[in-house]
Motif scaffolding. Structure first.
Motif, PDB file in Angstrom:
ATOM      1  N   ARG A   9       0.841  -1.196   0.000  1.00  0.00           N
ATOM      2  CA  ARG A   9       0.000   0.000   0.000  1.00  0.00           C
ATOM      3  C   ARG A   9       0.872   1.240   0.000  1.00  0.00           C
ATOM      4  NH1 ARG A   9      -5.533  -0.649   0.111  1.00  0.00           N
ATOM      5  NH2 ARG A   9      -5.983  -2.855   0.411  1.00  0.00           N
ATOM      6  N   ALA A  10       0.379   2.287  -0.676  1.00  0.00           N
ATOM      7  CA  ALA A  10       1.015   3.607  -0.640  1.00  0.00           C
ATOM      8  C   ALA A  10       0.232   4.486   0.328  1.00  0.00           C
ATOM      9  CB  ALA A  10       1.034   4.218  -2.034  1.00  0.00           C
ATOM     10  N   LEU A  11       0.666   5.716   0.502  1.00  0.00           N
ATOM     11  CA  LEU A  11      -0.051   6.695   1.311  1.00  0.00           C
ATOM     12  C   LEU A  11      -0.355   7.908   0.444  1.00  0.00           C
ATOM     13  CD1 LEU A  11       1.861   6.657   4.726  1.00  0.00           C
ATOM     14  CD2 LEU A  11      -0.363   5.638   4.225  1.00  0.00           C
ATOM     15  N   ALA A  12      -1.628   8.335   0.464  1.00  0.00           N
ATOM     16  CA  ALA A  12      -2.049   9.526  -0.268  1.00  0.00           C
ATOM     17  C   ALA A  12      -3.011  10.290   0.627  1.00  0.00           C
ATOM     18  CB  ALA A  12      -2.708   9.154  -1.592  1.00  0.00           C
ATOM     19  N   GLY A  13      -2.492  11.225   1.411  1.00  0.00           N
ATOM     20  CA  GLY A  13      -3.314  11.869   2.412  1.00  0.00           C
ATOM     21  C   GLY A  13      -3.667  10.871   3.495  1.00  0.00           C
ATOM     22  N   LEU A  37       6.554   5.510 -10.988  1.00  0.00           N
ATOM     23  CA  LEU A  37       6.569   6.805 -10.306  1.00  0.00           C
ATOM     24  C   LEU A  37       7.170   6.719  -8.906  1.00  0.00           C
ATOM     25  CD1 LEU A  37       5.724   9.552 -11.447  1.00  0.00           C
ATOM     26  CD2 LEU A  37       3.604   9.369 -10.160  1.00  0.00           C
ATOM     27  N   PRO A  38       8.371   6.129  -8.766  1.00  0.00           N
ATOM     28  CA  PRO A  38       9.000   6.074  -7.438  1.00  0.00           C
ATOM     29  C   PRO A  38       9.732   7.380  -7.130  1.00  0.00           C
ATOM     30  CG  PRO A  38      10.401   4.986  -9.031  1.00  0.00           C
ATOM     31  CD  PRO A  38       9.181   5.445  -9.796  1.00  0.00           C
ATOM     32  N   ASP A  39       9.818   7.731  -5.841  1.00  0.00           N
ATOM     33  CA  ASP A  39      10.629   8.877  -5.477  1.00  0.00           C
ATOM     34  C   ASP A  39      12.034   8.393  -5.133  1.00  0.00           C
ATOM     35  OD1 ASP A  39      10.477   7.743  -2.986  1.00  0.00           O
ATOM     36  OD2 ASP A  39       9.796   9.546  -1.951  1.00  0.00           O
ATOM     37  N   ALA A  40      12.872   9.282  -4.633  1.00  0.00           N
ATOM     38  CA  ALA A  40      14.276   8.923  -4.394  1.00  0.00           C
ATOM     39  C   ALA A  40      14.410   7.783  -3.392  1.00  0.00           C
ATOM     40  CB  ALA A  40      15.055  10.153  -3.905  1.00  0.00           C
ATOM     41  N   GLU A  41      13.593   7.786  -2.337  1.00  0.00           N
ATOM     42  CA  GLU A  41      13.688   6.725  -1.334  1.00  0.00           C
ATOM     43  C   GLU A  41      13.359   5.372  -1.930  1.00  0.00           C
ATOM     44  OE1 GLU A  41      10.853   8.737   1.229  1.00  0.00           O
ATOM     45  OE2 GLU A  41      12.329   8.696   2.838  1.00  0.00           O
ATOM     46  N   VAL A  42      12.365   5.328  -2.813  1.00  0.00           N
ATOM     47  CA  VAL A  42      11.986   4.056  -3.434  1.00  0.00           C
ATOM     48  C   VAL A  42      13.036   3.621  -4.447  1.00  0.00           C
ATOM     49  CG1 VAL A  42      10.187   2.851  -4.729  1.00  0.00           C
ATOM     50  CG2 VAL A  42       9.552   4.600  -3.063  1.00  0.00           C
ATOM     51  N   ARG A  43      13.593   4.553  -5.206  1.00  0.00           N
ATOM     52  CA  ARG A  43      14.632   4.180  -6.179  1.00  0.00           C
ATOM     53  C   ARG A  43      15.857   3.607  -5.474  1.00  0.00           C
ATOM     54  NH1 ARG A  43      12.993   9.124  -8.536  1.00  0.00           N
ATOM     55  NH2 ARG A  43      14.804  10.194  -7.640  1.00  0.00           N
ATOM     56  N   GLU A  44      16.155   4.123  -4.285  1.00  0.00           N
ATOM     57  CA  GLU A  44      17.304   3.619  -3.533  1.00  0.00           C
ATOM     58  C   GLU A  44      17.061   2.232  -2.939  1.00  0.00           C
ATOM     59  OE1 GLU A  44      17.780   6.677  -0.688  1.00  0.00           O
ATOM     60  OE2 GLU A  44      18.832   8.057  -2.042  1.00  0.00           O
ATOM     61  N   ALA A  45      15.828   1.732  -3.051  1.00  0.00           N
ATOM     62  CA  ALA A  45      15.509   0.413  -2.500  1.00  0.00           C
ATOM     63  C   ALA A  45      16.355  -0.685  -3.139  1.00  0.00           C
ATOM     64  CB  ALA A  45      14.023   0.111  -2.693  1.00  0.00           C
ATOM     65  N   LYS A  46      16.743  -0.494  -4.394  1.00  0.00           N
ATOM     66  CA  LYS A  46      17.508  -1.567  -5.055  1.00  0.00           C
ATOM     67  C   LYS A  46      18.825  -1.823  -4.332  1.00  0.00           C
ATOM     68  CE  LYS A  46      19.230   1.741  -8.520  1.00  0.00           C
ATOM     69  NZ  LYS A  46      19.245   2.076  -9.958  1.00  0.00           N
ATOM     70  N   PRO A  75       2.012   8.343  -7.006  1.00  0.00           N
ATOM     71  CA  PRO A  75       3.366   8.545  -6.461  1.00  0.00           C
ATOM     72  C   PRO A  75       3.660   7.544  -5.347  1.00  0.00           C
ATOM     73  CG  PRO A  75       2.182  10.635  -6.633  1.00  0.00           C
ATOM     74  CD  PRO A  75       1.182   9.565  -6.879  1.00  0.00           C
ATOM     75  N   LYS A  76       4.884   7.006  -5.341  1.00  0.00           N
ATOM     76  CA  LYS A  76       5.324   6.048  -4.312  1.00  0.00           C
ATOM     77  C   LYS A  76       6.488   6.686  -3.550  1.00  0.00           C
ATOM     78  CE  LYS A  76       2.861   3.173  -6.921  1.00  0.00           C
ATOM     79  NZ  LYS A  76       2.940   3.827  -8.240  1.00  0.00           N
ATOM     80  N   GLU A  77       6.421   6.613  -2.229  1.00  0.00           N
ATOM     81  CA  GLU A  77       7.479   7.203  -1.400  1.00  0.00           C
ATOM     82  C   GLU A  77       7.773   6.319  -0.211  1.00  0.00           C
ATOM     83  OE1 GLU A  77       6.761   8.633   1.794  1.00  0.00           O
ATOM     84  OE2 GLU A  77       4.639   8.102   1.684  1.00  0.00           O
ATOM     85  N   SER A  78       8.918   6.548   0.401  1.00  0.00           N
ATOM     86  CA  SER A  78       9.426   5.877   1.605  1.00  0.00           C
ATOM     87  C   SER A  78       9.940   4.478   1.296  1.00  0.00           C
ATOM     88  CB  SER A  78       8.368   5.852   2.721  1.00  0.00           C
ATOM     89  OG  SER A  78       7.577   4.699   2.658  1.00  0.00           O
ATOM     90  N   PHE A 106       2.234  -6.718   2.285  1.00  0.00           N
ATOM     91  CA  PHE A 106       3.567  -6.584   2.870  1.00  0.00           C
ATOM     92  C   PHE A 106       3.985  -5.122   2.911  1.00  0.00           C
ATOM     93  CE2 PHE A 106       3.158 -10.571   0.607  1.00  0.00           C
ATOM     94  CZ  PHE A 106       3.656 -11.525   1.484  1.00  0.00           C
ATOM     95  N   ALA A 107       4.716  -4.764   3.953  1.00  0.00           N
ATOM     96  CA  ALA A 107       5.335  -3.439   4.040  1.00  0.00           C
ATOM     97  C   ALA A 107       6.467  -3.514   5.049  1.00  0.00           C
ATOM     98  CB  ALA A 107       4.320  -2.378   4.452  1.00  0.00           C
ATOM     99  N   GLY A 108       7.568  -2.866   4.742  1.00  0.00           N
ATOM    100  CA  GLY A 108       8.682  -2.842   5.669  1.00  0.00           C
ATOM    101  C   GLY A 108       9.940  -2.340   4.998  1.00  0.00           C
ATOM    102  N   GLU A 109      10.701  -1.538   5.725  1.00  0.00           N
ATOM    103  CA  GLU A 109      11.990  -1.064   5.222  1.00  0.00           C
ATOM    104  C   GLU A 109      13.076  -2.029   5.677  1.00  0.00           C
ATOM    105  OE1 GLU A 109      15.099   2.579   6.076  1.00  0.00           O
ATOM    106  OE2 GLU A 109      12.952   3.016   6.127  1.00  0.00           O
ATOM    107  N   LEU A 110      13.999  -2.341   4.776  1.00  0.00           N
ATOM    108  CA  LEU A 110      15.077  -3.284   5.077  1.00  0.00           C
ATOM    109  C   LEU A 110      16.368  -2.548   5.411  1.00  0.00           C
ATOM    110  CD1 LEU A 110      14.538  -5.968   2.284  1.00  0.00           C
ATOM    111  CD2 LEU A 110      14.268  -6.321   4.743  1.00  0.00           C
TER     112      LEU A 110
END
Length: 506
Positions: A9-13, A37-46, A75-78, A106-110
């Motif tokens: 899931r994304a967050l929009a408001g 449409l990933p932002d910088a945080e999502v692009r850095e996920a790789k 838009p996708k962020e975080s 699923f959701a979680g930062e590694l």
């Protein structure tokens, strides 16, 4: 199979729209691409995902990896997509079974070591997942252990927390019958209030009574007085007078704080108290940003927003309060999208009557000219002042009477009266008096003939607007509820008028 699809899931408001994480492995030179449409945080996920997989003992296949986050125009962020991306690579490479993945979100930062770090908005995501189930059957949610208590506040939601990527992989490695992750039951509880007690305030009986009325009907308040009169002391004790939060109010308030990343289980069912500094910007107050986040008015949802030194705020910043004070929500618009946040807060403001603060004080310290005092008061615009229900002068306590004053009434005793009046309003009209529309005011707050004449005379003499007229009626209705009266009488109207003496008429 070289394609795997997982759900997140994304967050929009305040919304948490569904996102399909599609991972495809193709032949060609090794590469790792994220689209959608990933932002910088999502692009850095790789980079995070690659290191987490390697440090967890997996070998990344030397193939062309393409990750699509659908829908592409959202838009996708975080870093919340790290976990589903890593699992998608393993499922597409057939390192873990893919059959059971459809039953989960699923959701979680590694971290680089493969540990799961907490994310923002876990409560909002869980609530959206539970509300928008497929075929009436809700999915389970796998997320970091640090977010488990927060997500479990959603009743009947199936929450499976994990500490590491390996724990999640082990959950699927041996089939559902050998699943490793245990369902989380939640541990949030209602803690006793630790707000300062009203008993600490000596004297100031009129101000205490006005705050009791404000708490019972959720009315906004402006306290005007010299330095040291006790304005901030009274405001800091105000949340302790408010009635307990309902389940729906607690969920809404917690969801806003979750999106902002400030929620902790210890705040469950606690009225928020926000006190931004007078140097705060308009964006800080109402929210905003490239991907809008809630501001102070939303973080105070179902709680208190305290603005000390009100005229010291930038005038343009104060003007943004006018809409949420009326509507109870705020809409932040950007070129490509907009976000709606709730903002049903109770405004408590405090100010000095002049630049030096001593206007009208018995000491005669004030040396401000009438023009300087008027300019200072004019920093609070008429339209904003018109929206504040109770405007009260708080006089300084004489030095000789401070020690002679008895202890004030405890917050617990005042809160009991407030809760009874609040319950009367909910039983009668389903909402607090402050939220009554004009047609509801005519039905529930009509005064007797003497009270009507008194109110009309005050309106003509003090040059009130129609909005001020209706706000005085609502305050009078709250006073009647506190007294247990069935109808609004002239005495209730007279008290309400005393709480509505406009700043420019003092």
């Amino acid at each position: 199979m070289s394609l795997a699809v997982l759900r997140s899931r994304a967050l929009a408001g305040m919304a948490a729209p569904a996102v399909n994480v599609e991972v495809h492995l193709a032949n060609g030179l090794p590469a790792f691409t994220i689209v959608g449409l990933p932002d910088a945080e999502v692009r850095e996920a790789k980079d995070r995902v690659r290191a987490a997989l390697q440090n967890s003992g997996f070998t990344i296949p030397p193939r062309r990896i393409t990750v699509n986050l659908a829908p592409a125009d959202l838009p996708k962020e975080s870093g919340r997509f790290d976990l589903p991306i890593a699992l998608g690579i393993l499922a597409a490479a057939q390192m873990i079974p893919s059959e059971g993945l459809a039953r989960y979100e699923f959701a979680g930062e590694l971290s680089l070591s493969g540990e799961l770090r907490p994310i923002r908005g876990a409560l909002a995501m869980t609530f959206a997942m539970h509300q928008h189930s497929d075929g009436g059957r809700s999915r389970a949610f796998i997320l970091p252990l640090a977010n488990a208590d927060e997500a479990a506040l959603v009743s009947d939601a199936a929450i499976y927390p994990a500490r590491t990527l390996l724990e999640v992989c082990a959950h699927f490695a041996h089939g559902a019958e050998n699943a490793r992750l245990a369902r989380h039951q939640g541990s949030a509880s209602i803690l006793p209030s630790d707000y300062p007690d009203f008993a600490d305030v000596k004297g100031q009986q009129t101000a205490k009574r006005a705050l009791e009325v404000a708490a019972a009907g959720t009315h906004s308040v402006l306290l005007i007085g010299p330095p040291g009169a006790g304005k901030s002391m009274l405001a800091s004790r105000f949340p302790g007078l408010l009635p307990p939060m309902s389940e729906d109010e607690a969920l809404e308030s917690a969801a806003v704080q979750s999106i902002a990343g400030t929620f902790t289980p210890e705040r469950w069912r606690r009225r928020p108290f926000r006190s931004p500094h007078h140097t705060s910007s308009g964006v800080a107050l109402v929210g905003g940003g490239n991907l809008p986040r809630p501001g102070e008015v939303s973080l105070a949802h179902h709680g208190v927003l305290f603005l000390d030194e009100l005229p010291e705020f930038d005038r343009r910043v104060l003007e943004v309060l006018r809409e949420p004070l009326e509507s109870g929500h705020i809409t932040i618009s950007r070129a490509a999208h907009q976000a709606d946040f709730p903002a049903r807060f109770q405004l408590i403001a405090a100010m000095n009557p002049c630049p030096c603060g001593w206007l009208g004080h018995a000491s005669g310290k004030c040396r401000c000219t009438p023009e300087a005092a008027q300019r200072y008061q004019d920093r609070v615009s008429g339209p904003l002042l018109d929206r504040i229900d109770i405007q009260l002068a708080v006089a300084a306590m004489p030095a000789e009477s401070i020690g002679a004053q008895a202890d004030g009434e405890a917050s617990r005793q005042v809160a009991e009266r407030v809760a009874r009046a609040h319950a009367i309003q909910l039983a009668r009209q389903g909402k607090p008096n402050q939220q009554l529309a004009p047609r509801d005011i005519d039905r529930h707050c009509r005064p007797d003939a003497t009270g009507e004449r008194l109110l009309r005379a005050a309106m003509q003499q003090l040059h009130w607007s129609a909005r001020a007229y209706h706000r005085v009626l609502k305050v009078a209705c709250t006073i009647a509820d506190l007294a247990g009266a069935e109808h609004v009488a002239a005495g209730h109207i007279a008290e309400a008028i005393q709480y509505r003496r406009a700043l420019r008429e003092q």
